[in-house]
Structures are given as C-alpha cells and as structure tokens.
Design a protein around this motif. Sequence first.
Motif, PDB file in Angstrom:
ATOM      1  N   PRO A 152       0.825  -1.211   0.000  1.00 37.08           N
ATOM      2  CA  PRO A 152       0.000   0.000   0.000  1.00 37.08           C
ATOM      3  C   PRO A 152       0.860   1.262   0.000  1.00 37.08           C
ATOM      4  O   PRO A 152       1.766   1.411   0.828  1.00 37.08           O
ATOM      5  N   LEU A 153       0.552   2.143  -0.916  1.00 34.57           N
ATOM      6  CA  LEU A 153       1.243   3.435  -0.993  1.00 34.57           C
ATOM      7  C   LEU A 153       0.242   4.557  -0.745  1.00 34.57           C
ATOM      8  O   LEU A 153      -0.919   4.465  -1.145  1.00 34.57           O
ATOM      9  N   ARG A 154       0.706   5.593  -0.092  1.00 36.28           N
ATOM     10  CA  ARG A 154      -0.133   6.774   0.093  1.00 36.28           C
ATOM     11  C   ARG A 154      -0.221   7.549  -1.223  1.00 36.28           C
ATOM     12  O   ARG A 154       0.463   7.224  -2.198  1.00 36.28           O
TER      13      ARG A 154
ATOM     14  N   ALA B 130     -12.536  -4.956  -4.270  1.00 34.21           N
ATOM     15  CA  ALA B 130     -12.948  -5.909  -3.237  1.00 34.21           C
ATOM     16  C   ALA B 130     -13.024  -5.273  -1.855  1.00 34.21           C
ATOM     17  O   ALA B 130     -13.282  -5.962  -0.862  1.00 34.21           O
ATOM     18  N   GLY B 131     -12.798  -3.962  -1.781  1.00 31.29           N
ATOM     19  CA  GLY B 131     -12.888  -3.273  -0.501  1.00 31.29           C
ATOM     20  C   GLY B 131     -11.595  -3.246   0.277  1.00 31.29           C
ATOM     21  O   GLY B 131     -11.568  -2.847   1.447  1.00 31.29           O
ATOM     22  N   ARG B 132     -10.508  -3.648  -0.356  1.00 30.05           N
ATOM     23  CA  ARG B 132      -9.198  -3.564   0.264  1.00 30.05           C
ATOM     24  C   ARG B 132      -8.509  -2.287  -0.198  1.00 30.05           C
ATOM     25  O   ARG B 132      -9.116  -1.464  -0.876  1.00 30.05           O
TER      26      ARG B 132
ATOM     27  N   ASP C 277       2.836   3.057   3.151  1.00 32.58           N
ATOM     28  CA  ASP C 277       1.949   3.101   4.315  1.00 32.58           C
ATOM     29  C   ASP C 277       2.168   1.809   5.109  1.00 32.58           C
ATOM     30  O   ASP C 277       1.530   0.798   4.851  1.00 32.58           O
ATOM     31  N   HIS C 278       3.093   1.858   6.058  1.00 33.24           N
ATOM     32  CA  HIS C 278       3.452   0.649   6.799  1.00 33.24           C
ATOM     33  C   HIS C 278       2.313   0.155   7.691  1.00 33.24           C
ATOM     34  O   HIS C 278       2.164  -1.055   7.891  1.00 33.24           O
ATOM     35  N   ASP C 279       1.517   1.052   8.217  1.00 37.52           N
ATOM     36  CA  ASP C 279       0.380   0.627   9.036  1.00 37.52           C
ATOM     37  C   ASP C 279      -0.627  -0.161   8.189  1.00 37.52           C
ATOM     38  O   ASP C 279      -1.140  -1.200   8.622  1.00 37.52           O
ATOM     39  N   ALA C 280      -0.923   0.342   6.998  1.00 40.08           N
ATOM     40  CA  ALA C 280      -1.847  -0.359   6.102  1.00 40.08           C
ATOM     41  C   ALA C 280      -1.257  -1.696   5.673  1.00 40.08           C
ATOM     42  O   ALA C 280      -1.984  -2.693   5.542  1.00 40.08           O
ATOM     43  N   TYR C 281       0.063  -1.729   5.475  1.00 39.05           N
ATOM     44  CA  TYR C 281       0.693  -2.991   5.085  1.00 39.05           C
ATOM     45  C   TYR C 281       0.610  -4.014   6.213  1.00 39.05           C
ATOM     46  O   TYR C 281       0.303  -5.191   5.985  1.00 39.05           O
TER      47      TYR C 281
ATOM     48  N   GLU D  99      -1.655  -4.213   8.511  1.00 36.85           N
ATOM     49  CA  GLU D  99      -3.043  -4.669   8.572  1.00 36.85           C
ATOM     50  C   GLU D  99      -3.318  -5.678   7.471  1.00 36.85           C
ATOM     51  O   GLU D  99      -4.016  -6.675   7.683  1.00 36.85           O
ATOM     52  N   HIS D 100      -2.755  -5.443   6.292  1.00 37.46           N
ATOM     53  CA  HIS D 100      -2.986  -6.346   5.151  1.00 37.46           C
ATOM     54  C   HIS D 100      -2.369  -7.718   5.418  1.00 37.46           C
ATOM     55  O   HIS D 100      -3.002  -8.752   5.166  1.00 37.46           O
ATOM     56  N   VAL D 101      -1.159  -7.752   5.932  1.00 39.51           N
ATOM     57  CA  VAL D 101      -0.507  -9.027   6.248  1.00 39.51           C
ATOM     58  C   VAL D 101      -1.336  -9.818   7.252  1.00 39.51           C
ATOM     59  O   VAL D 101      -1.598 -11.015   7.065  1.00 39.51           O
ATOM     60  N   ALA D 102      -1.768  -9.167   8.323  1.00 36.32           N
ATOM     61  CA  ALA D 102      -2.568  -9.853   9.342  1.00 36.32           C
ATOM     62  C   ALA D 102      -3.887 -10.344   8.760  1.00 36.32           C
ATOM     63  O   ALA D 102      -4.357 -11.452   9.085  1.00 36.32           O
ATOM     64  N   TRP D 103      -4.490  -9.548   7.890  1.00 36.87           N
ATOM     65  CA  TRP D 103      -5.774  -9.908   7.265  1.00 36.87           C
ATOM     66  C   TRP D 103      -5.622 -11.120   6.363  1.00 36.87           C
ATOM     67  O   TRP D 103      -6.476 -12.018   6.366  1.00 36.87           O
ATOM     68  N   LEU D 104      -4.552 -11.197   5.609  1.00 41.97           N
ATOM     69  CA  LEU D 104      -4.329 -12.345   4.730  1.00 41.97           C
ATOM     70  C   LEU D 104      -4.210 -13.635   5.537  1.00 41.97           C
ATOM     71  O   LEU D 104      -4.813 -14.658   5.196  1.00 41.97           O
ATOM     72  N   ILE D 105      -3.457 -13.591   6.603  1.00 44.06           N
ATOM     73  CA  ILE D 105      -3.278 -14.792   7.423  1.00 44.06           C
ATOM     74  C   ILE D 105      -4.586 -15.174   8.109  1.00 44.06           C
ATOM     75  O   ILE D 105      -4.933 -16.351   8.209  1.00 44.06           O
TER      76      ILE D 105
END
Length: 300
Positions: free
Chosen positions: A20-22, A265-267, A28-32, A34-40
């Motif tokens: 994720p880039l701003r 997809a809302g991501r 955007d490390h916070d968004a990244y 969140e994305h990693v945790a969401w995938l798992i």
Amino acid sequence: MALAPRTRPWHGIMVATALPLRDDLSVDHDAYAEHVAWLIANGCDGVVPNGSLGEYQALTDDERARVVRTAVEAAGDGARVMPGVSAYSSVQARRFADEAAEAGAGSVLVLPPNSYRADERAVLAHFAEVARSGLPVVAYNNPHDTKVDLAPALLARLHHEGSIVAVKEFSGDVRRAYEIAELAPSLDLLIGADDVLLELALAGAVGWIAGYPNALPATCADLYHAAVAKDVETALPLYASLHSLLRWDSRTEFVQAIKLSMDLAGRRGGPCRPPRLPLDARQEAAVRAATEKALAEGHR
C-alpha cells in the motif's frame, strides 16, 4: 477437506504481497501490517514481501528492510515470512538475506543474477552466496523477464549443492514439474503463476507464491487446498470461474491489475510507483469486469 500439514516455512499459500502506498507514493506501513494480518486471518499461510508485486525495484534499501520488519511483526511468526532478496549484485542480495535473517524471517526468495544473461557458473555462485545467510533459499525462475532460465538440470544442481530448497516456477511450462521431480525429488515445487495453479498442483506442487489472494484470499485458499488434494471436482469449477482474473498475474501489468481488484474488493490497492503507470482504459475495463463478476459470484 483434511489439509496436508505445513511442515516447512515455504509450504502452503505464501502471498506475494502488494504494497500500500499513500497518495504521495510513500509506503503506508500501518496499512501494510493490517494487510498481512488480514491475509493470514483469511486462510493464507504467509507472505512474501519485496517481491515484484511489492514493487521492490522501486524501493530504497531502507524501505525494503522496514517492509520485512513490518511483515514479520504483523505475521506474528517469522516462519510465515519469505522476503524477496533479489538484487543485481550478489553482495547486495546476500545483505538483504542477512537482514531478513536478523528480522526473524523463515526463508528468502531470490532471482538469478539478471543484470546480464548470466551463465551457469555465475548462477551457481550467486545462489551459493545468498545461501550463506543461513536461511532456506527459494529460487525464482522467471526466464521471461530475467532472460536467465533455471532449467530443471540447473535447479537440480543448485539443490544438490545445498544452495536452494525449493523453486518458484514461473516459466509457464508445466511439463517441467515432472522433470524437476525426476532430477531432484527432494526439491520442493512452488506454483509461481496464478494461471497454472491447478496444473502445477496436480503435478505435485507443495506451495503457491500467489498474487490474487491479495484481493480474494478465502476463495483462493479454497481453490488451492482442493487442487493440492487432487479434488478436481471442487477445484476445476473454481479455477474456471477465476481464470480470467488469474491470467493477469502473468501479464506485465499484474501489479496494477491486482491492486485494482483489491480496491474493488474493498481492500486498499491504490497507486504504483513509476515507472509503472495506471492501466489504460481497455485494461482497466477488463480487470474491473472480471473482478466484479467474481465478487458477484460470491468469491471473497
């Protein structure tokens, strides 16, 4: 369906994560995270930061290092993280591998040297240098872009010399799966392109370095597990339904396409760093139509 045990860090669905880039194109490390945790949480086994889908070529060395640390922390288990450490220089690739080890990652993914058409001696030396980091090394064979082909005989030699434990096979030639198994039976085959998932799973792949789970992780997990279980009755309809999207993973514009699908997809997909440009109108319409069709059919 009983799932096969995941006995090695590079097994299972390892998502080549989009980054994720701003709007100003900073990471955007916070968004990244969140994305990693969401995938798992949605059925994926781990992540591959700093791959081509993560736009590693457009990142600074410091950004690459921080992305790996963010992924390890967000995954909650370093074994779930396989950083890409590809670089023009063997010294630089080794340094990225050392940094991955220090961050607690479980394995690394690396291309052959590709600043020129490297010969076999250079390829062998390059992978041996990266392997000195102490982490298991997964080779990435992408002869279309690198112009260096890790053919089955060369992969077997790399494995026999202790430099690699697995290969991400992106040549598109599914026949190679059987030759690799003959020449190096203990070398793990990982699916390297989304649009040959079923074929390579049926040929014995034990993992998938995946693109489209960034947008549709749950359905992609269902597809992968059915495929590796040889449950063709379940896998084939899913595969056919998704294939118009999965084919984008093998195209030059795969980063932009997958990020657009994530947005739909809302991501958070968002922009890419130059030199990658937005999809043209025809490409955007095709990705949008295929993604909206998948979402309408209940794929998530």
